[in-house]
Every structure is written in structure tokens, then in C-alpha cells.
Design a protein around this motif. Sequence first.
Motif, short mmCIF file in Angstrom:
data_model
loop_
_atom_site.label_atom_id
_atom_site.label_comp_id
_atom_site.label_asym_id
_atom_site.label_seq_id
_atom_site.Cartn_x
_atom_site.Cartn_y
_atom_site.Cartn_z
N GLY A 249 0.84 -1.19 0.00
CA GLY A 249 0.00 0.00 0.00
C GLY A 249 0.87 1.24 0.00
N HIS A 250 0.45 2.30 0.70
CA HIS A 250 1.24 3.53 0.71
C HIS A 250 1.66 3.92 2.12
CE1 HIS A 250 -2.77 5.02 1.79
NE2 HIS A 250 -2.17 6.05 2.32
N LEU A 251 1.47 3.02 3.09
CA LEU A 251 1.80 3.36 4.47
C LEU A 251 3.17 2.83 4.85
CD1 LEU A 251 -1.57 2.62 6.27
CD2 LEU A 251 -0.68 4.82 5.56
N PHE A 252 3.72 3.43 5.90
CA PHE A 252 5.01 3.01 6.41
C PHE A 252 4.91 1.59 6.96
CE2 PHE A 252 9.15 3.80 8.12
CZ PHE A 252 9.23 3.04 9.27
N GLY A 253 5.93 0.77 6.70
CA GLY A 253 5.95 -0.55 7.30
C GLY A 253 6.04 -1.67 6.30
N THR A 254 6.88 -1.55 5.30
CA THR A 254 7.05 -2.64 4.35
C THR A 254 7.98 -3.71 4.88
OG1 THR A 254 8.93 -1.56 3.27
CG2 THR A 254 6.74 -1.07 2.40
N GLY A 255 8.72 -3.40 5.94
CA GLY A 255 9.70 -4.33 6.47
C GLY A 255 11.11 -4.01 6.00
N LEU A 256 11.22 -3.10 5.04
CA LEU A 256 12.54 -2.77 4.50
C LEU A 256 13.33 -1.85 5.42
CD1 LEU A 256 11.54 -2.18 0.77
CD2 LEU A 256 12.99 -4.02 1.62
N HIS A 257 12.65 -0.99 6.15
CA HIS A 257 13.36 -0.02 6.97
C HIS A 257 14.05 -0.69 8.15
CE1 HIS A 257 14.06 3.50 9.55
NE2 HIS A 257 14.08 4.17 8.42
N GLU A 258 15.20 -0.13 8.54
CA GLU A 258 15.98 -0.72 9.63
C GLU A 258 15.17 -0.85 10.92
OE1 GLU A 258 19.09 1.16 6.93
OE2 GLU A 258 17.06 1.62 7.62
N SER A 259 14.38 0.17 11.24
CA SER A 259 13.63 0.13 12.49
C SER A 259 12.56 -0.96 12.48
CB SER A 259 12.99 1.50 12.77
OG SER A 259 12.08 1.84 11.75
N ALA B 31 -5.48 2.83 7.18
CA ALA B 31 -4.79 1.66 7.74
C ALA B 31 -5.75 0.49 7.91
CB ALA B 31 -4.15 2.02 9.08
N THR B 32 -7.01 0.79 8.16
CA THR B 32 -8.00 -0.28 8.37
C THR B 32 -8.02 -1.23 7.19
OG1 THR B 32 -9.38 1.15 9.74
CG2 THR B 32 -10.43 -0.78 8.77
N GLU B 33 -8.15 -0.69 6.00
CA GLU B 33 -8.23 -1.52 4.80
C GLU B 33 -6.92 -2.24 4.52
OE1 GLU B 33 -9.10 -1.05 -0.02
OE2 GLU B 33 -9.42 0.64 1.35
N ILE B 34 -5.80 -1.52 4.65
CA ILE B 34 -4.50 -2.11 4.31
C ILE B 34 -4.11 -3.20 5.30
CG2 ILE B 34 -2.03 -1.62 4.04
CD1 ILE B 34 -2.85 1.16 3.02
N VAL B 35 -4.30 -2.96 6.59
CA VAL B 35 -3.97 -3.96 7.60
C VAL B 35 -4.87 -5.19 7.43
CG1 VAL B 35 -3.89 -4.49 10.07
CG2 VAL B 35 -3.08 -2.27 9.23
N ALA B 36 -6.15 -4.95 7.20
CA ALA B 36 -7.08 -6.08 7.01
C ALA B 36 -6.67 -6.91 5.80
CB ALA B 36 -8.49 -5.55 6.85
N GLN B 37 -6.28 -6.25 4.74
CA GLN B 37 -5.86 -6.96 3.53
C GLN B 37 -4.62 -7.82 3.80
OE1 GLN B 37 -4.79 -4.40 0.25
NE2 GLN B 37 -4.90 -6.05 -1.24
N ASN B 38 -3.65 -7.25 4.51
CA ASN B 38 -2.44 -8.01 4.82
C ASN B 38 -2.72 -9.15 5.79
OD1 ASN B 38 -0.55 -6.67 3.18
ND2 ASN B 38 -0.34 -5.00 4.65
N ALA B 39 -3.67 -8.96 6.69
CA ALA B 39 -4.03 -10.04 7.61
C ALA B 39 -4.64 -11.22 6.84
CB ALA B 39 -5.01 -9.52 8.67
N VAL B 40 -5.51 -10.90 5.89
CA VAL B 40 -6.13 -11.96 5.07
C VAL B 40 -5.07 -12.69 4.25
CG1 VAL B 40 -7.67 -12.40 3.12
CG2 VAL B 40 -8.39 -10.86 4.96
N ILE C 127 -8.14 -4.16 14.63
CA ILE C 127 -7.65 -2.90 14.08
C ILE C 127 -8.46 -1.75 14.68
CG2 ILE C 127 -7.15 -1.61 11.97
CD1 ILE C 127 -7.51 -4.33 10.47
N LYS C 128 -7.76 -0.78 15.24
CA LYS C 128 -8.41 0.38 15.84
C LYS C 128 -7.78 1.66 15.31
CE LYS C 128 -9.68 -2.03 20.11
NZ LYS C 128 -11.13 -2.07 19.80
N ILE C 129 -8.61 2.64 14.97
CA ILE C 129 -8.12 3.92 14.45
C ILE C 129 -8.38 5.01 15.49
CG2 ILE C 129 -8.33 5.63 12.61
CD1 ILE C 129 -7.17 2.94 11.72
N GLY C 130 -7.34 5.71 15.87
CA GLY C 130 -7.47 6.79 16.85
C GLY C 130 -6.12 7.24 17.35
N ASN C 131 -6.13 8.30 18.15
CA ASN C 131 -4.90 8.88 18.68
C ASN C 131 -4.92 8.81 20.21
OD1 ASN C 131 -2.77 10.62 19.49
ND2 ASN C 131 -2.96 11.80 17.61
#
Length: 315
Positions: A148-158, A206-215, A223-227
Motif C-alpha cells: 500500500g502507501h503506508l510506512f511498514g514494508t519491512g525494509l526499513h531498519e527500524s 490503515a484499516t483496509e491495508i492492515v485487514a488486507q495483509n491479515a487476510v 484494528i483500531k483507528i485513533g490517537n
Amino acid sequence: MDWTEINIYTKANFVDEITTLLMLCQIDSVQIIDKEEDARFLKANVNQGNYADYVEDELLNPTAEPVIVRFYLPAKENAKLNAAKTAMSSLIDSAAIKLEEVTTHSSTWENKWKEHYKPFPVGQNIVIAPVWENYRNPNKTVFVIEPGHLFGTGLHESTRQSIVELEDRAKGAVVLDLGCGTGILPILAMMLGAKQATAVDIEPTATEIVAQNAVLNDTIVDIKIGNILTDKSFANELLHNSYTIVTANIVADVIIAMLPFVLQVLDGFFICAGIITERETDVKTALCSMGFKIVHTTYQNGWVCIVSERNRKTN
């Protein structure tokens, strides 16, 4: 659809004149690529304390390069393209202009980056694989991802650091990931044997992208959206549970701000990453001041991952 990309290489003091001429040719959507101007903007903000955790040094000190005025036209719009070329010809000598023309297809833009994203190992027994590679290995834990377009592909060192710390701790754990991005950490936790995983992000998509990756990985995460920093009712909703692992791959200032919340929900390990080496002491000082015990620290290419522990039975 085929497109024509035009790059006009010039000097900064001619940009206004060039864009004005392009507007007269009915081309008013242009991109200005000026690395020196970007560097001045970033330096000004870094000096004010903004962006300091994640601005690369090469962005602050770029090599001398021409400014690029870039625009795109449908390949069939020859009239506009020819008008732009004619207008630029009058400036070729005075503005040291070099004009570059490239024809491309929209699908090329959308998919070109995928050529550089291949399956790669992380930790002892994990492989991160993009969905288009159809990678399989029965002897590994294979996390299939649609980035997708969010941070967290696994490539970054952190992200890699966080995965390594999860690998030996996830089995049987109840996990909370703050700032989940694509959901790689909570989903992997479930694949590694966690009892339950909750993914939290402030970005609604993130809801859609995380759900897709979970499937894709035959798992289920909450999945919860909020601050949690600005929405007390949302934070209180999460406080109803206790977590044996909390992960936060963000930046130092946000991690420090989250510590009072983490203190209330954690009964186990806190894995925090996304910290540049210059902020390691700040984060560790904040952790220790709130009663967290530093377990160990890892370093990779200027990024720090800190594992700490807070056990309610002994604190």
C-alpha cells in the motif's frame, strides 16, 4: 495511456520565467525539483527542532545539480508540446536550458518500484515477501505483504529491528502495536504464535491495508483507528486490556509522549524503534524515570531499537 514527460534543466533564477512561458502555452501544472531549495527549507525546520529525527544528511547537504522544471502531457497533445518547445528555444542560451523528453505509460509509473522489492530474510526464520512474488518456503515464516502507501514494508531498519525482537517473544503474547502502518508487526506476532494482537494507527486507510495483509497471511488482528495522545476516550478503550508486548516503531518524541499510556497497559516487554542514535539517551532517560527496566539495545545504520520491561508483579 501514454504520457510525455518533459524535464527542463536550468538555473534557479530562470524558473519563474520558464513557468510563465509554460503558462502561456496552457501548461500550468509543473513540478519544480530544486534540491538546494529543499535543503534550505529542511535546515530551517531542523534548526527549529522539526523533522530532526528523520532527515537524512544527504538531503541537508545535496550535491550541486541543475533545477528541473517537469511537466507531463498526454502523448497525443502535440500542439502544447510543440508550443512549449518553441517557447523554451528562446531561452536555451541565456538560461542554459537542456530539454529532455521521455514517453512512458501510466502503468509503468505505478509498477516500476515493484521491480526493486524482492523477498528478503529478517531475523532467524522470517521472510518478508511482496504478494506479487508468490514466494513460498515451508521452512520459514513467510509474511506476504501488499505494502500500500503506508510506512511498514519491512525494509526499513527500524521495522527489521522490531521484527527481530518480536521473533523470540511473540509466542503466547498479547500484543499492542502503536502506529501499525501496514500491520506488519501485529500480523507477524500472530503468525509467530501470539494469542491476540491489536493494531492501532491514526491513519483511517490503515484499516483496509492492515485487514488486507491479515487476510493474505491467514491471520486475524483487531484494528483500531485513533490517537491515544489526544483522544482520552479512545485511550481508555485500550486500557481495558493488559498487553504482554507493546510495540511502537515511530519517533523519539512520540514514544516519550506515549510512555504514561504504555505504563498503564503493559505487563511485559516494550519494544520501541524508529529512534535515531542522537535521541537514544532521551528515550532511555524517559523510560528509566517511569520505572521501565532496559533489557537491551540494538543498533543498525544510525537507528536504535530499545527493549524495556515493566512487570506489574514486581513493580
